[in-house]
Design an enzyme around this catalytic site. Sequence first.
Site, PDB file in Angstrom:
ATOM      1  N   LYS A 207     -45.747   0.072 -13.060  1.00  0.00           N
ATOM      2  CA  LYS A 207     -45.009  -0.854 -12.210  1.00  0.00           C
ATOM      3  C   LYS A 207     -45.806  -1.148 -10.943  1.00  0.00           C
ATOM      4  O   LYS A 207     -46.560  -0.305 -10.451  1.00  0.00           O
ATOM      5  CB  LYS A 207     -43.663  -0.243 -11.795  1.00  0.00           C
ATOM      6  CG  LYS A 207     -42.685   0.046 -12.910  1.00  0.00           C
ATOM      7  CD  LYS A 207     -41.448   0.737 -12.349  1.00  0.00           C
ATOM      8  CE  LYS A 207     -40.464   1.118 -13.440  1.00  0.00           C
ATOM      9  NZ  LYS A 207     -39.763  -0.056 -13.985  1.00  0.00           N
ATOM     10  N   ARG A 281     -34.918   3.576 -23.442  1.00  0.00           N
ATOM     11  CA  ARG A 281     -34.345   3.499 -24.790  1.00  0.00           C
ATOM     12  C   ARG A 281     -34.940   4.566 -25.707  1.00  0.00           C
ATOM     13  O   ARG A 281     -34.281   5.016 -26.644  1.00  0.00           O
ATOM     14  CB  ARG A 281     -34.566   2.097 -25.355  1.00  0.00           C
ATOM     15  CG  ARG A 281     -36.009   1.708 -25.571  1.00  0.00           C
ATOM     16  CD  ARG A 281     -36.221   0.207 -25.676  1.00  0.00           C
ATOM     17  NE  ARG A 281     -36.013  -0.455 -24.396  1.00  0.00           N
ATOM     18  CZ  ARG A 281     -36.061  -1.771 -24.223  1.00  0.00           C
ATOM     19  NH1 ARG A 281     -36.287  -2.566 -25.267  1.00  0.00           N
ATOM     20  NH2 ARG A 281     -35.890  -2.299 -23.026  1.00  0.00           N
TER      21      ARG A 281
END
EC number: 3.4.11.23
Length: 427
Positions: A207, A281
């Site tokens: 990020k 996930r």
Amino acid sequence: MTEAMKITLSTQPADARWGDKATYSINNDGITLHLNGKDDLGLIQRAARKIDGLGIKQVALTGEGWDTERCWAFWAGYKGPKGVRTVMWPDLDDAQRQELDNRLTIIDWVRDTINAPAEELGPEQLAQRAVDLLCSVACDSVTYRITKGEDLREQNYMGLHTVGRGSERPPVLLALDYNPTGDKDAPVYACLVGKGITFDSGGYSIKQSAFMDSMKSDMGGAATVTGALAFAITRGLNKRVKLFLCCADNLISGNAFKLGDIIRYRNGKNVEVMNTDAEGRLVLADGLIDASAQHPRLIIDMATLTGAAKTALGNDYHALFSFDDTLAGRLLTSAAQENEPFWRLPLAEFHRNQLPSNFAELNNTGSATYPAGASTAAGFLSHFVENYREGWLHIDCSATYRKAPVEQWAAGATGLGVRTIANLLTA
């Protein structure tokens, strides 16, 4: 000692000198909040934020009109991540005061836990804090198991192990059983699964700083479902509920997972990793497999999962996904009863097929061809829920945390969602 500022409620408008839109006024007796009957709870919360902004750290809620909901709205806006605030609460009946005290204990725990620096709150610390909270409300009915590090790999929790292996702090799975029945063979009514990424750098799909600086809060789903179970217990939950927290750091190291890696799950699904920043996930999948194995009537997973949900709803609503229309309606009813913001987003059968991989059954992220990122993430998770069309809710909790203050919230965690899930569990 400084005298507390008195805060009173009025249904009359403020003196004209304050302007026709004034929501509060100040006089020698203290501060008056002027309710208009349209959005009184929101007005109280916004006024409390302004009062905190004035540097007033001791208040007394006095006079008529204060009840649990109005007291809580004031505290939601008044509480902030820095400094100490003191509130003298009005006289409430025993039931209302107990409800308020439980909110102050449990929802403040959620907010403070999410706000904690990642250096202080690693995967194991998060799991232990959850255990401590639940033991504080129902220790005689709680048993738990913590599995961490290489034990996860040996027991085939490959998603959680893969994501967390790049950190010196080992990944952790907390499996907690709240069983108030006393019957070890009692059926499990519900399973709660929480994403507990205690810091998310994005891994090798790293990020930018502007998107990483709030990633201590990426365990907001785990904290919220923990708080929801604790709060439901204080409201008399008498059904067996299991909690699964999937806790890890997502960091870069020589041992971190890489793009192109394939994760082989216990339910037979193989997943190609094409974005290490779509790690939530991958860890939730392990928790959902365990939850499905309990054959509960209800599975709720909660995660700060996608930027797509936040793009759709901002930080103002939690995003809800489900194939079960009746169950989704029940949760939205609970949210309305608790004055918490949830909004349902689409989840269709075709979303399950929008994660193609050339080398595995599934890709862990969508492509430009399939841009509905929040829906495809929910579709991905459905592959790990045995009966995904009934009894399963996925919450992409966009309203968990705010990077900057707004008119109704201080910067940091909100605690939103605790009451709604507790309401659903006890309905």
